[in-house]
Design an enzyme around this catalytic site. Structure first.
Site, PDB file in Angstrom:
ATOM      1  N   TRP A  29       0.830  -1.193   0.000  1.00  0.00           N
ATOM      2  CA  TRP A  29       0.000   0.000   0.000  1.00  0.00           C
ATOM      3  C   TRP A  29       0.873   1.254   0.000  1.00  0.00           C
ATOM      4  CZ3 TRP A  29      -0.720   3.733   4.050  1.00  0.00           C
ATOM      5  CH2 TRP A  29      -1.778   4.630   3.819  1.00  0.00           C
ATOM      6  N   SER A  96       3.184  -7.155   1.723  1.00  0.00           N
ATOM      7  CA  SER A  96       2.215  -6.412   2.518  1.00  0.00           C
ATOM      8  C   SER A  96       0.826  -6.492   1.869  1.00  0.00           C
ATOM      9  CB  SER A  96       2.693  -4.973   2.692  1.00  0.00           C
ATOM     10  OG  SER A  96       1.922  -4.287   3.638  1.00  0.00           O
ATOM     11  N   MET A  97       0.271  -5.358   1.422  1.00  0.00           N
ATOM     12  CA  MET A  97      -1.038  -5.373   0.779  1.00  0.00           C
ATOM     13  C   MET A  97      -1.075  -6.326  -0.409  1.00  0.00           C
ATOM     14  SD  MET A  97      -3.161  -2.173  -0.857  1.00  0.00           S
ATOM     15  CE  MET A  97      -4.735  -2.503  -1.667  1.00  0.00           C
ATOM     16  N   ASP A 225       7.480  -6.475  13.497  1.00  0.00           N
ATOM     17  CA  ASP A 225       6.628  -5.732  12.557  1.00  0.00           C
ATOM     18  C   ASP A 225       5.425  -5.161  13.301  1.00  0.00           C
ATOM     19  OD1 ASP A 225       4.874  -4.889  10.525  1.00  0.00           O
ATOM     20  OD2 ASP A 225       5.543  -6.460   9.158  1.00  0.00           O
ATOM     21  N   HIS A 254       8.669  -3.759   9.089  1.00  0.00           N
ATOM     22  CA  HIS A 254       7.802  -4.081   7.957  1.00  0.00           C
ATOM     23  C   HIS A 254       8.492  -3.995   6.592  1.00  0.00           C
ATOM     24  CE1 HIS A 254       3.811  -4.897   6.429  1.00  0.00           C
ATOM     25  NE2 HIS A 254       3.830  -3.828   5.656  1.00  0.00           N
TER      26      HIS A 254
END
Length: 274
Positions: A29, A96-97, A225, A254
């Site tokens: 994202w 991630s996303m 994270d 992250h």
């Protein structure tokens, strides 16, 4: 072929480097395909064809009013794979996303053409904390961050970039130049795209998608994270996917493709060559 037209007419920017078996890198994202450039260069040099799209609304892709849901994201991915002739032996790698795009593609499109999958710092299976997901991210903090994003997007991303890499927490943070580069990348995305995509990755429940991972699957996650708590994400995904291997990076936050670029690249190459 720098642009692919999705089935709803949205123009998607796509980079393709190298020759060989296709490896598709899906960004997180607020970012773009450029976030993957350290891994993309290494994978291309290692003999793979690396395909890195910008998600709709982000980077150099078009910013339509709608379509910021995971069914549409997975359809966009299917269109990119078809347009780039990545139809077999594909490795999907979602950061991630982007992990949700991999999960929804595996279920909605039956994992067509996929031989391997990797989820890096994933938000799947379910990010936000709720009664049946007690280890998830605090919804109140999520809403607080969204409010700050609406109020002052440039200031929000100056802080968010530091959080991404653990600046101020770890002993060897990234350079100011890296923070500036990340901020510039994040500012390419439209505010509407950011808000709607944020709701999608925060609230989509991928637990029903996880059984669709029938291929060898690699999970890599930092155990510090704070953006995607490991117990609710990578550890839960590893428990739900029979052919999954989880690698935990001790003390890592992250932004692994940047903070741990050489190690992550080596782990991905080992996985691809297995």
């Amino acid at each position: 072929m720098p642009y692919v037209t999705a089935r709803d007419g949205t123009s998607l920017y796509v980079k393709t480097w190298g020759e060989g078996q296709p490896v598709v890198l899906l960004h997180g994202w607020s970012l773009s395909s450029d976030f993957w450039e350290y891994q993309a260069v290494a994978l291309a040099e290692a003999g793979y064809r690396v395909i890195t799209p910008d998600r709709r609304g982000f980077g150099r892709s078009e910013q339509p009013s709608g379509g910021y849901d995971y069914d549409t994201f997975s359809d966009d991915l299917a269109d990119v794979l078809e347009a780039t002739d990545a139809t077999s032996g594909v490795t999907l790698i979602g950061y991630s996303m982007g992990s949700g795009e991999v999960a929804r593609y595996m279920s909605r499109h039956g994992g067509r053409g996929v031989a391997r999958a990797a989820l890096i710092s994933p938000v799947a299976p379910l990010l936000l904390k709720q009664d049946d997901n007690p280890n998830g991210y605090d919804p109140a903090e999520f809403e607080k961050q969204t409010a700050k994003l609406r109020e002052d997007r440039p200031a929000f991303f100056q802080t968010y970039a530091k959080q991404l890499y653990g600046v101020g927490v770890v002993s060897h943070p990234v350079s100011q130049a890296m923070l500036d580069w990340t901020w510039n990348m994040e500012m390419q995305a439209g505010l509407r795209s950011l808000l709607l995509a944020r709701e999608a990755f925060g609230r989509t429940d991928f637990r029903r998608d996880m059984p669709a991972f029938t291929v060898p699957t690699l999970l890599v996650h930092g155990d510090k994270d704070s953006d995607a708590p490991i117990d609710a994400t990578a550890r839960a995904a590893a428990a739900a996917v029979p052919r999954a291997k989880l690698i935990e990076y001790s003390g890592a936050h992250h932004g692994l493709p940047i903070t741990h670029a050489p190690r992550l690249t080596d782990d991905l190459l080992t996985f691809l060559r297995a």
